[in-house]
Design an enzyme around this catalytic site. Sequence first.
Site, short mmCIF file in Angstrom:
data_model
loop_
_atom_site.label_atom_id
_atom_site.label_comp_id
_atom_site.label_asym_id
_atom_site.label_seq_id
_atom_site.Cartn_x
_atom_site.Cartn_y
_atom_site.Cartn_z
N ARG A 178 0.76 -1.24 -0.02
CA ARG A 178 0.10 0.01 0.09
C ARG A 178 1.01 1.11 -0.07
O ARG A 178 1.21 1.95 -1.00
CB ARG A 178 -0.94 0.03 1.03
CG ARG A 178 -2.07 0.91 1.07
CD ARG A 178 -1.74 2.35 1.82
NE ARG A 178 -1.46 2.39 2.93
CZ ARG A 178 -0.78 3.49 3.38
NH1 ARG A 178 -0.65 4.66 2.54
NH2 ARG A 178 -0.47 3.56 4.59
N ASP A 179 1.61 1.66 1.17
CA ASP A 179 2.43 2.85 1.16
C ASP A 179 3.52 2.93 0.06
O ASP A 179 3.83 3.91 -0.28
CB ASP A 179 2.95 2.82 2.75
CG ASP A 179 3.14 4.39 3.21
OD1 ASP A 179 2.98 5.13 2.39
OD2 ASP A 179 2.91 4.23 4.60
N CYS A 237 4.15 9.67 1.05
CA CYS A 237 2.94 10.22 1.42
C CYS A 237 2.38 11.17 0.34
O CYS A 237 2.98 12.20 -0.06
CB CYS A 237 2.83 11.06 2.72
SG CYS A 237 0.85 11.54 2.67
ZN ZN Z 1 2.82 6.04 5.61
#
Ligand code: ZN
Length: 313
Positions: free
Chosen positions: A15-16, A240
């Site tokens: 995911r990240d 992010c």
């Molecule tokens: Zn993160």
Amino acid sequence: MNNLNQVNITEVCPRDGFQSLPETIPTDEKVAYINQMMECGFKQIEVTSFVHPKAVPQLKDASEVLEKINRPSGVKLRALIPNLRGLERAIEAKVDKVKLMLSATDSHSKNNANATTFEAIKGFEPLVQRAETSPIHVGGSISVAFGCPYEGSVPIERHIEIAKRYEQMGITDISLADTTGMANPYKIKRVVEALRKEFPSFHFSLHLHNTRGMAFANAVAGFEVGIVDFDSSAAGLGGCPYAPNASGNIATEDLVHGFEEMGIKTGIDLNRVINIAKLLEQRFPIQSDSFILKAGKCSDLHIAPKEQTKIGN
Ligand code: ZN
């Protein structure tokens, strides 16, 4: 002080890590990486995020990935969700747990969710009610908990207020995220101790980025004040999309190696993680922050030179 000698590590690279890459990885390739991660001993893997495909096109195949991956019984699958639509997709894809995305500060939250922090948390209410009619477990999160790139330090009162609102919804499992690597060990201790004192029945975990090289020290600080659940990403892949210059998560191999060197068990097969991290480093144009990929393990001993080369006196 933490009397336990064991930690749980959740692998968040799918995911990240994958969402931070400029390219979209083909679904089958993602599935192959995730299946390899399943073999490493992780009890939980964050496999994807059910966000709008336009917001994070790299994860637009979330449902397909979940359909195709292996599902060994000992590994829980977690996904990140921003809203009710995301929850419905997660339920359909049969993930075990969803993590709600929430920012500690209004500036980060407006950027991320187009709402203030408290507006965003209010918006979770119908979602939590819906989840109660499904087998899915809902956890909360507080992003930029240890510093916001737009507002700086986050006062403890803010964490407490957010945790209270989570509590009103029945959510007592909260991931504290150092999204842009602004934490330090003392700050981690202050925030975690204050929260654990105020909410003794809650379960807090840490999601640490290594933006300023402090993530491992922060993990140890967290462990010392009772945290046993940590996120990390193979090869330190991550970032992010909503935080300027946020670099990767702490590398899984660094976190596992560091804890194991301290005699704290992780249950993870470090060599397997290193192999995956090497594959990722070769495959993607990343500048990995992983120390273990650069230097190897402490136990990788070298052959001592036969003769010492004398340098200076
Ligand atoms: Zn993160």
